[in-house]
Motif scaffolding. Structure first.
Motif: not given
Length: 413
Positions: A98, A101-102, A174-175, A178, A181-182
């Motif tokens: 996560l 991604a940032q 990026q998505e 996410y 990560g989830g």
């Protein structure tokens, strides 16, 4: 009148099939996303304006941290139980993905994609799963069980390479991070079936008692363990370099980038069968000789790939061949640790062997990016991989597949 306090609820026994299934799913999920991170090299470096070396260094750090933390994760699992250790790893893994991604700076990329994901993989990887399998099955079935666990990790690579590429195409990098990560939220729940830790010392068993420090000292006094550790360095060098740099290499030689994702997926698919076959072979034939042959096979495969014409067919043949040889080293390597020292401290001792693997991984990933940026080519690193294959084949041959003196007179567990 006093009332008796309620008795604690009894622990429910976990069946062997459930242990195997949940362990394989943990191996699949923990190995899958990190094996597909090479697909993020091009989009992330283009979006952030980074060089290939910056991204490669993040994954190199990840491999090094994974290796350095693996013995610690093994010690914690041996002391406090496998389930808690793997659940903690899943949370770290999710956090790393996560934050990655940032990441807008190289430092944040190295801390997230490098340190956090490296720790997450170390605390949730197939190394701990294999140790749990080693406790759950008989000595005669261990090699096959290790092959099954390794094959599950390979299936993760096969599954997540095209899945990640599809998500990248549909949603962007990026998505996709996410989403991956989830997915890690599932790991702590699967880990429940792997609860437990090695059995305590049993007086009168005929085996000398040993604490953890003594077990580590014994291992590093054993010649075969040292040779095995050096040999696994080479495996890490090959696997990490190819996982991260084969997709951009394929694009560099003029082929459609989609063949990079296909190649990584095919490696994972073929290693499902390679790992299963390795587990079967390792249980019936001398493991050291088998490991030597695997590394000879890698040297031949890389050499032929470099001289063959650059076509999709040669990529597929190379990927398929390397797939069969990919993590087929893990069942005989982990099996040799179990044969030499028994299952009691296997998570810790295999962790040290695996640390060497990850030092090789660090160098394979980082040198690949470094030498490419300096020379504009991957040729030097390919040739280095061939030389290391020959080195590994030579040092595995003299390893003796037998228990240490402390266990030699005791029947196998």
């Amino acid at each position: 009148m006093t009332t008796a306090s309620p008795s604690p609820l009894p622990r429910v026994a976990v069946s062997l099939p459930l242990i195997i299934v949940c362990g394989c799913l943990v191996a699949l999920i923990s190995f899958g996303p990190r094996s597909a991170l090479g697909l993020f090299l091009a989009p992330m470096t283009e979006a952030r304006g980074w060089s290939r070396e910056i991204f490669a260094l993040a994954l190199a750090i990840q491999n090094l941290v994974w290796g350095a933390a693996q013995p610690v994760a093994g010690m914690i699992a041996d002391r406090f139980g496998t389930a808690r250790t793997i659940a903690f790893g899943g949370v770290l893994y999710m956090t790393g993905l996560l934050i990655m991604a940032q990441a807008e700076s190289a430092l944040v990329l190295h801390l997230s994609g490098g340190v956090l994901i490296g720790l997450g993989v170390a605390f949730s990887s197939f190394s701990l799963v294999l140790a749990a399998f080693g406790r759950a099955v008989t000595a005669e079935k261990r090699s096959l069980a290790f092959g099954v666990g390794t094959a599950a990790g390979s299936f993760g690579q096969f599954l997540f390479a095209p899945l990640s590429q599809g998500l990248l195409d549909a949603f962007g990098w990026q998505e996709t991070l996410y989403i991956l990560g989830g997915l890690m939220l599932v790991v702590p729940f699967l880990a429940i079936a792997l609860r437990g830790k090695p059995a305590a010392y049993v007086p009168g068993s005929g085996i000398a008692d040993q604490n953890l420090g003594q077990a580590i000292a014994e291992a590093f006094r054993t010649r075969g363990f040292i040779l095995l550790t050096f040999g696994f360095f080479v495996c890490g060098f090959h696997v990490a370099f190819i996982t991260v740099h084969l997709p951009p290499y394929i694009a560099d030689i003029g082929l459609d980038p989609k063949w990079g994702a296909i190649a990584i997926a095919l490696i994972g698919f073929c290693n499902i069968f390679g790992a299963l076959a390795s587990g079967y072979i390792g249980g019936r034939y001398p493991k050291p000789y088998f490991l030597s042959l695997i590394y000879v096979g890698r040297a031949i495969a890389i050499s032929l790939f470099l001289v063959a014409p650059a076509t999709p067919l040669t990529v597929l043949v190379f990927a398929g061949t390397m797939g069969f040889l990919w993590l087929s080293t893990v069942p005989p390597t982990s099996g040799l640790v179990a044969v030499m020292f028994g299952p009691r401290y296997m998570a810790t001792l295999f962790g040290f062997v695996f640390f060497s693997h990850q030092i090789g991984s660090f160098l394979g990933v980082w040198l690949g990016g470094r030498l490419y940026d300096q020379t504009g080519s991957y040729d030097v690193i390919w040739y280095l991989g061939i030389g290391l294959s020959i080195f590994a084949a030579l040092i595995h041959w003299p390893i003796r597949e037998e228990p240490v003196a402390r266990l030699a007179a005791v029947p196998a567990e």
